[in-house]
Design an enzyme around this catalytic site. Structure first.
Site, PDB file in Angstrom:
ATOM      1  N   LEU A 176      -0.243  70.657 -17.293  1.00  0.00           N
ATOM      2  CA  LEU A 176       0.651  71.181 -16.266  1.00  0.00           C
ATOM      3  C   LEU A 176       1.847  70.278 -16.066  1.00  0.00           C
ATOM      4  O   LEU A 176       1.689  69.054 -15.967  1.00  0.00           O
ATOM      5  CB  LEU A 176      -0.111  71.315 -14.937  1.00  0.00           C
ATOM      6  CG  LEU A 176       0.749  71.499 -13.675  1.00  0.00           C
ATOM      7  CD1 LEU A 176       1.447  72.855 -13.692  1.00  0.00           C
ATOM      8  CD2 LEU A 176      -0.098  71.343 -12.419  1.00  0.00           C
ATOM      9  N   SER A 177       3.046  70.856 -15.962  1.00  0.00           N
ATOM     10  CA  SER A 177       4.239  70.142 -15.522  1.00  0.00           C
ATOM     11  C   SER A 177       4.526  68.960 -16.453  1.00  0.00           C
ATOM     12  O   SER A 177       4.771  69.165 -17.637  1.00  0.00           O
ATOM     13  CB  SER A 177       4.056  69.715 -14.063  1.00  0.00           C
ATOM     14  OG  SER A 177       5.258  69.319 -13.484  1.00  0.00           O
ATOM     15  N   ALA A 178       4.490  67.727 -15.947  1.00  0.00           N
ATOM     16  CA  ALA A 178       4.669  66.576 -16.834  1.00  0.00           C
ATOM     17  C   ALA A 178       3.567  66.550 -17.876  1.00  0.00           C
ATOM     18  O   ALA A 178       3.783  66.123 -19.017  1.00  0.00           O
ATOM     19  CB  ALA A 178       4.673  65.278 -16.037  1.00  0.00           C
TER      20      ALA A 178
END
Length: 507
Positions: A176-178
């Protein structure tokens, strides 16, 4: 996504500094305290701060010594009670301000590990590396093969094979995300290790090389050509000739942190890596919230790239709490959003639910070749596909004809023009199978005209226009960058009045 801290330093350390000792890191962090505080207040406190978890903690094993660890990461493992013989491995990367435990508790992956017997590896970032515990997907020292955090994650996979008997030929990654951006990193850096990956609210590989460019990549996003994005992946492994990982891309349509444009750029990157165009072969809706699915078929008919656009959600992992077969996850913590169980669909995309990857119908036609050309036409031929009722011919990514079979002559073209072609077989009901590999073919006649000049000169010569401080090629409307004397491009005119960027490729 993040507040980013590590390695935002003056020269000589900017970009790729040495890994500091804890004491040196402390001096460095204090020197940058004011900068980090501003970033953290704007992003972390306002957007990312997690709430307490709503469910009992998953039992994770911390691995104290998994081998070389140049990225100074922690390693956790979830081993289901009924671990399969020679199990597959899924590397699961948390988002900023999260932990391995938080991600394991809420993303829903452990449900499917229990059902199908695969091993989960949870790398964990530390605040010593990044004050907001974001994986450093934007720092060259952590995103190259054999270096930093990427190398640490690869070593975790090696340890999983030796310590748990995992099958090194069935290794996958998601995040997720980073963590999604770091998934892009390890797929690019280690295509020989990872068979497939799923990037959730993440970014393309090679988008940023420092903190400031990372924020620009996140929002509003960076527009590059598919070939440029693919070049970044190939440059991570010059000379690599093996198969590339299959990639699923999950993104919320209302993501305010990582702009949804990044889903398109990720698609452009990985379709181009696989030699595919950017027009989906199949579209459908899935799940209780009608997530839009776009699939791009490889030459073997399997789904090489998939984009899942989740409607009406912001930044986070899509989950769907409940006991149903397609439900998973928990929503008591920020950035786990009740809508669709992405982990269920990702497990299926990896082929870990007991089914093989979707074959995608009819196979791709083989042997596509240009067998003739005039000033205004190109003739194509290919091998027939059993059970095909007709074929779809694509020129420059757009379907232009559906002939009953080869050969096919594409007419009405401009002299000296160059085009990209691919072909797909069609069933009697019109369903298309996988597209063939692309080929380039040119008409005869006058060669295309090319001009190399700075953006100011291109606009003054009538080959480009300017809007909002940026320059755009006439006809193709490709973004050429800032309207100034410092940016130079080669433009090719084909057909007359239609200009495309042709840096390094124009005769």
């Amino acid at each position: 996504m993040p507040s980013y801290e590590r390695r935002l330093t003056p020269q000589p350390f900017a970009g790729h500094p040495p890994r500091a000792t804890p004491r040196a890191r402390g001096r460095w962090r204090r020197a940058l305290g004011r900068v980090t505080a501003v970033v953290s207040l704007v992003v972390t406190a306002a957007v990312i701060a997690p709430a307490p978890s709503a469910q009992a903690a998953v039992a994770l094993e911390k691995v104290g010594n998994f081998g070389a660890n140049p990225g100074s990461l922690n390693m956790y493992v979830y081993r289901p009670a009924a671990l399969a013989a020679d199990p597959a491995v899924v590397v699961a990367l948390h988002g900023c301000s999260q932990s391995a435990q938080l991600y394991a508790d809420n993303a829903g992956l452990t449900k499917f590990a229990d059902q199908h017997g695969f091993l989960l590896v949870f790398p964990e970032q530390t605040s010593a590396n990044n004050s907001s515990k974001c994986f450093n997907w934007f720092q060259s020292g952590d995103t190259r093969r054999g270096q930093g955090e990427a190398a640490s994650i690869r070593q975790m996979v090696t340890h999983a094979a030796s310590a748990y008997g995992a099958d090194p030929q069935r290794t996958y990654a998601t995040g997720l995300s980073a963590g999604g951006a770091m998934t892009s990193v390890i797929l690019a850096a280690y295509p020989d290790v990872f068979k497939a990956g799923a990037v959730v609210a993440g970014l393309p590989y090679g988008c940023a090389d420092d903190v400031l460019s990372a924020y620009n990549c996140m929002n509003p996003g960076v527009d590059r050509t598919p070939s440029a994005w693919a070049g970044a992946v190939r440059d991570a492994n010059p000379g690599y000739t093996g198969p590339w990982p299959r990639v699923a891309i999950w993104h919320g349509d209302n993501d305010p942190t990582v702009a949804k444009k990044n889903a398109d750029e990720l698609r452009d990157q990985w379709t181009a890596v696989h030699g595919l165009d950017q027009s989906p072969d199949r579209t459908s809706t899935i799940g209780p919230n009608s997530t839009r699915r776009e699939q791009y078929l490889g030459v073997d008919g399997t789904v090489a790239v998939e984009v899942d656009r989740v409607p009406s959600i912001g930044h986070g992992t899509p989950v769907d709490p409940g006991a149903g077969a397609t439900q998973c996850g928990a929503t008591g913590t920020a950035h786990f959003i009740d809508c669709i169980c992405s982990s269920h669909w990702i497990t299926g995309f990896f082929g870990l639910d007991g089914s093989a990857p979707d074959p995608g119908g009819l196979p791709a036609p083989a042997g596509l070749a240009a067998t003739g050309a005039t000033d205004t036409s190109v003739t194509l031929n290919w091998n027939r596909v059993p059970d095909a009722a007709s074929y779809a011919v694509y020129r420059d990514g757009t379907r232009v004809a559906t002939p009953a079979g080869p050969p096919f002559t594409d007419t009405g073209l401009s002299p000296g023009g160059s085009h990209t072609y691919s072909v797909a077989a069609r069933a009697a009901d019109g369903t298309e199978g996988a597209r063939s590999s692309q080929i380039n073919a040119s008409t005869t006649g006058a060669a295309a005209k090319c001009w190399t000049a700075n953006n100011y000169q291109q606009v003054q010569a009538g080959r480009a226009t300017t809007s909002g401080g940026y320059t755009y090629a006439k006809g193709s409307n490709q973004n050429m960058g800032l309207y100034n004397l410092a940016v130079t491009h080669t433009l090719k005119e084909s057909p007359t009045g239609y200009f495309v960027i042709a840096d390094g490729t124009c005769p």
